[in-house]
Design an enzyme around this catalytic site. Structure first.
Site, PDB file in Angstrom:
ATOM      1  N   ASP A   8     -24.047 -36.963  -7.232  1.00  0.00           N
ATOM      2  CA  ASP A   8     -23.655 -37.440  -5.917  1.00  0.00           C
ATOM      3  C   ASP A   8     -22.130 -37.336  -5.813  1.00  0.00           C
ATOM      4  OD1 ASP A   8     -23.844 -38.703  -3.401  1.00  0.00           O
ATOM      5  OD2 ASP A   8     -23.462 -40.649  -4.335  1.00  0.00           O
ATOM      6  N   ASP A  10     -19.706 -39.262  -2.963  1.00  0.00           N
ATOM      7  CA  ASP A  10     -19.059 -40.513  -2.571  1.00  0.00           C
ATOM      8  C   ASP A  10     -19.677 -41.695  -3.329  1.00  0.00           C
ATOM      9  OD1 ASP A  10     -17.957 -38.717  -0.868  1.00  0.00           O
ATOM     10  OD2 ASP A  10     -18.831 -39.543   0.963  1.00  0.00           O
ATOM     11  N   ASP A 128     -24.862 -43.434  -7.031  1.00  0.00           N
ATOM     12  CA  ASP A 128     -24.604 -44.863  -6.891  1.00  0.00           C
ATOM     13  C   ASP A 128     -25.635 -45.586  -6.041  1.00  0.00           C
ATOM     14  OD1 ASP A 128     -23.625 -43.477  -4.589  1.00  0.00           O
ATOM     15  OD2 ASP A 128     -22.507 -45.269  -4.015  1.00  0.00           O
TER      16      ASP A 128
END
Length: 370
Positions: A8, A10, A128
């Site tokens: 990922d 961000d 996240d």
């Protein structure tokens, strides 16, 4: 086979601002530890694929040029450190559109799903959010969550590159419920709770002096007696150690020392790790050969130490050997039962330490298996 790391962006590579949109250089900040961690992953042979949802990218609310500058900066910084992406996959859709290209959908990754040239077992998704973990499940790889609800980058690099030998075992019967976690490559302080105080102390000696992280919790039928708790803890711990060892490549396998200090006339065939505790002397020699064998020499001068029956000490080690697949010779002499039992646990732990230790990738057997 090749191994892939699906990353990922961000909240994983760069910090995610409150508005969840990195659309200016002022909002750009790398996550702590990301560069050395990714350098380790690249050096370990991982190929990197960025997979990111960028809601409404290219619309007036999120112009293309606002995204492109920080993205170029990120790629240039990483490339300057030898971290280059094999592929960058960006989904621009909004959640309400329901497209399968948006994580956790695999629409952007169909070509990887159709490719049998990479190892699912050795690959991973790092992100996240829960959607990243769902993506990992959809790809058939493990998911590693980063951030406040997960790990940091050094810990993730450790998991990916050091192949830590970790195992968790839960054993539930009508008599006991045992949960064990071991990490053979970590020396964290032991955490043990079985309801038998002295037994907790002895199990902590195993983890401490064998130099591995141990968590063990047991709820047993102590209203009956201590036998089931001690036996099932040994079986669960042995199973956890066996699983953590995997195929046993690179381990020392044997644990013994060259001293030949007599323990008693009928001492073990190998002197092993000889360890004193006041007047008591214990000797242990171990072979993680995959075959169970236990030989014990010694007699305790009283029936109990605290709430632990001394007759269960050799039974604990026999059960441990049965589940671990170990050959253990243990002998003890002395006058104080507390000292004798503790010397036994410490001697076995010190014999386990070199046997568990990993140094290289060779299998310590001419048979080709252990």
């Amino acid at each position: 086979m090749r191994k892939l790391l699906f990353l990922d962006r961000d909240g994983c590579l760069i910090e995610e601002p409150a508005d969840e949109q990195v659309d200016s250089y002022a909002k750009f900040a790398l996550l702590p530890g990301v560069i050395p961690a990714l350098r380790r992953c690249v050096a370990a042979g991982y190929e990197l694929v960025m997979v990111s949802n960028q809601d409404g990218l290219g619309t007036p609310a999120f112009p293309e040029e606002a995204f492109a500058g920080p993205q170029r900066l990120l790629l240039r910084i990483l490339a300057s450190q030898g971290v280059v992406f094999r592929e960058i996959l960006i989904d621009r859709s909004l959640p309400q559109e329901g497209r399968d290209t948006r994580k956790p959908g695999t629409g952007m990754l169909r070509h990887w799903l159709a490719d049998d040239g990479w190892s699912r077992a050795a690959s991973a998704v790092v992100g996240d959010r829960e959607t990243d973990m769902q993506l990992a499940a959809n790809l058939g790889v493990r998911g590693l969550r980063i951030g406040a609800q997960g790990l940091d980058w050094p810990a993730i690099a450790h998991l990916l590159c050091d192949a830590p030998r970790i195992a968790e075992v839960e054993r539930s019967t009508r008599e006991t419920r045992v949960r064990v976690r071991v990490d053979l490559d970590d020396a964290a302080e032991p955490r043990v709770a079985t309801g038998i105080g002295y037994f907790d102390h002895m199990l902590a000696q195993l983890g401490k002096h064998a130099d591995f992280a141990l968590e063990l919790h047991c709820a047993g039928d102590l209203h009956v007696d201590e036998h089931h708790t001690v036996e099932d803890c040994a079986l669960a711990l042995g199973e956890a150690l066996r699983r953590a060892l995997g195929d046993k490549r690179g381990i020392g396998r044997y644990g013994f020392s060259p001293e030949d200090l007599p323990v008693r006339e009928t001492r073990p065939a190998q002197s092993g790790c000889t360890l004193p505790m006041d007047e008591a002397l214990a000797s242990a020699a171990i072979d993680l050969c995959g075959r169970s064998c236990f030989a014990f020499a010694g007699a305790f001068p009283r029936e109990r130490v605290g709430e632990l029956p001394t007759e269960l000490v050799p039974h604990f080690f026999r059960s441990l050997c049965d589940a671990l697949g170990a050959n253990l010779h243990l002998a003890v002499r002395g006058d104080n039962a507390h000292h004798m039992v503790e010397a036994c646990f410490k001697a076995v732990a010190r014999a386990l330490r070199p046997a568990l230790r990993r140094d290289g990738d060779a299998l310590p057997s001419t048979k080709g298996t252990l």
